[in-house]
Write a protein that holds these residues in place. Structure first.
Motif, mmCIF file in Angstrom:
data_model
loop_
_atom_site.group_PDB
_atom_site.id
_atom_site.type_symbol
_atom_site.label_atom_id
_atom_site.label_comp_id
_atom_site.label_asym_id
_atom_site.label_seq_id
_atom_site.Cartn_x
_atom_site.Cartn_y
_atom_site.Cartn_z
ATOM 1 N N GLY A 18 0.819 -1.197 0.000
ATOM 2 C CA GLY A 18 0.000 0.000 0.000
ATOM 3 C C GLY A 18 0.855 1.249 0.000
ATOM 4 N N PHE A 31 -4.200 0.337 -1.744
ATOM 5 C CA PHE A 31 -3.576 -0.986 -1.786
ATOM 6 C C PHE A 31 -3.727 -1.602 -3.163
ATOM 7 N N VAL A 33 -3.605 -5.164 -4.431
ATOM 8 C CA VAL A 33 -3.647 -6.531 -3.899
ATOM 9 C C VAL A 33 -3.170 -7.519 -4.951
ATOM 10 N N TYR A 40 -7.687 -0.948 -3.926
ATOM 11 C CA TYR A 40 -8.636 -0.588 -2.882
ATOM 12 C C TYR A 40 -8.114 0.675 -2.209
ATOM 13 N N SER A 55 -1.687 2.330 5.558
ATOM 14 C CA SER A 55 -0.998 2.007 4.297
ATOM 15 C C SER A 55 0.186 1.074 4.517
ATOM 16 N N THR A 59 -1.728 -6.996 3.506
ATOM 17 C CA THR A 59 -2.960 -7.429 2.844
ATOM 18 C C THR A 59 -3.000 -8.944 2.751
ATOM 19 N N VAL A 66 -11.112 -9.911 1.100
ATOM 20 C CA VAL A 66 -9.823 -9.250 0.921
ATOM 21 C C VAL A 66 -9.702 -8.222 2.047
ATOM 22 N N VAL A 68 -6.941 -5.963 5.074
ATOM 23 C CA VAL A 68 -5.644 -5.457 5.500
ATOM 24 C C VAL A 68 -5.584 -5.592 7.017
ATOM 25 N N HIS A 76 -8.237 -6.598 11.611
ATOM 26 C CA HIS A 76 -8.403 -6.842 10.182
ATOM 27 C C HIS A 76 -9.574 -6.020 9.658
ATOM 28 N N ASP A 78 -11.905 -5.195 6.150
ATOM 29 C CA ASP A 78 -12.320 -5.569 4.804
ATOM 30 C C ASP A 78 -12.012 -4.385 3.886
ATOM 31 N N LEU A 79 -11.217 -4.605 2.849
ATOM 32 C CA LEU A 79 -10.832 -3.501 1.965
ATOM 33 C C LEU A 79 -11.972 -3.026 1.071
#
Length: 107
Positions: A18, A31, A33, A40, A55, A59, A66, A68, A76, A78-79
């Motif tokens: 990121g 990011f 991925v 994302y 950043s 990931t 998906v 980070v 965690h 969700d992106l």
């Protein structure tokens, strides 16, 4: 209709990492991925550590989502939605992001 703003070149973001960009006065973590070659964009502000560090997160995928992992306390997010997987009451702001002629743009 959205106004898209170029923040960097796609080649500036190594797959699986990121970067941080300033967009309308806010720090945004973008990011790239590796698993799905998608971009994302979420707020760079980690609500748990209260620092602009998202950043620098790692990931991956968790439960088919998906995500980070925050670099400080490892929550965690969700992106795609910004939702914290450990605490549904906490989320990150999500930004529209796209690639246009090799430029990463935020909407």
């Amino acid at each position: 209709m959205s106004n898209w703003v170029s923040v960097c070149e796609l080649k500036d973001i190594t797959p699986g990492t990121g970067v941080c960009a300033l967009h309308n006065g806010e720090q945004v973590a973008i990011f790239r991925v590796s698993a799905n070659e998608q971009l994302y964009a979420v707020s760079n502000y980690d609500p748990f550590s209260k620092a602009n560090v998202m950043s620098r997160g790692i990931t991956g995928a968790l439960g088919g989502r998906v995500m980070v992992a925050a670099p400080m306390y490892k929550q965690h997010f969700d992106l795609a939605t910004g939702e914290c997987l450990e605490d549904a009451e906490v989320s990150l702001k999500v930004y529209p992001v796209r690639v246009n002629a090799g430029q990463v743009e935020l909407g």
